[in-house]
Design an enzyme around this catalytic site. Structure first.
Site, mmCIF file in Angstrom:
data_model
loop_
_atom_site.group_PDB
_atom_site.id
_atom_site.type_symbol
_atom_site.label_atom_id
_atom_site.label_comp_id
_atom_site.label_asym_id
_atom_site.label_seq_id
_atom_site.Cartn_x
_atom_site.Cartn_y
_atom_site.Cartn_z
ATOM 1 N N GLY A 16 0.925 -1.399 -0.090
ATOM 2 C CA GLY A 16 0.081 -0.027 0.061
ATOM 3 C C GLY A 16 0.897 1.175 0.115
ATOM 4 C CB CYS A 17 0.002 4.530 1.004
ATOM 5 S SG CYS A 17 0.989 6.331 1.076
ATOM 6 C CG PHE A 18 5.865 5.429 -0.369
ATOM 7 C CD1 PHE A 18 5.314 6.644 -0.027
ATOM 8 C CD2 PHE A 18 6.284 5.244 -1.643
ATOM 9 C CE1 PHE A 18 5.032 7.537 -0.996
ATOM 10 C CE2 PHE A 18 6.306 6.228 -2.499
ATOM 11 C CZ PHE A 18 5.663 7.186 -2.303
ATOM 12 C CB CYS A 20 0.563 3.291 5.720
ATOM 13 S SG CYS A 20 -0.575 4.594 5.432
#
Length: 184
Positions: A16-18, A20
């Site tokens: 997912g989003c880096f 996070c």
């Protein structure tokens, strides 16, 4: 080893989003550096805007530099699988697209063997209640993301996305791995 040199190893995960994943791993003892970036695509030196289109083939990922004498690869994998949903294909929460896929980019045969063993355990125990769809890849070219993405959570902890998505992941890992958290 001579002098005070410490052997360092690399782990590369996409989940997912880096924004996070980076703070989840930065808080762990033995983790020396976490770099947000892109891996797994066919365009050299992609930009964030290019990766966001989903056409470059890259995943948002993190490169973790760690001291295997302080934290081993299997623990990093356990944290990775706990910090995101490895059962959803090309998505994490509201982030949808191949750039948000779950993937591990093994840097050695030893890392591959550890990952294979862990994935077999997850399957036999039905750990996540659904099949793990995490891609398993050998290496690959990692490109650091633009500077404004590095340590994003540390610089913007009150940003709504960080509060809603990253903070709960950080707290979850802090609770489960309290003994592995760096002193503040």
């Amino acid at each position: 080893m001579e002098g005070n040199l410490v052997a360092e190893s690399i782990a590369i995960f996409a989940g997912g989003c880096f924004w996070c994943l980076e703070p989840v791993f930065s808080q762990l003892r033995g983790v020396k550096q976490v770099v947000s970036g892109y891996i797994g695509g066919q365009v050299a030196h992609p930009t964030y805007e290019e990766v966001c289109t989903g056409t470059t083939g890259h995943a948002e990922a993190i490169k973790i530099v760690f001291d295997p004498a302080e934290i081993d690869y299997e623990v990093l994998l356990e944290v990775f699988f706990l910090a995101h949903d490895p059962t959803t294909l090309n998505r994490q929460g509201h982030d949808v697209g191949t750039q948000y896929r779950s993937a591990v980019f093994c840097q050695s045969g030893e890392q591959q063997a550890v990952l294979d063993r862990l994935l077999a355990k997850f399957a036999s125990e039905n750990t996540f209640g659904a099949p793990v769809v995490t891609e398993v890849n050998a290496g690959g070219e990692f490109y650091a993301a633009e500077q404004y993405h590095q340590q994003y959570y540390a610089q913007h902890p009150n940003q709504p996305y960080c509060l809603a998505v990253a903070a709960p992941k950080i707290a979850k890992i802090r609770a489960k791995y309290a003994e592995r958290i760096k002193p503040e």
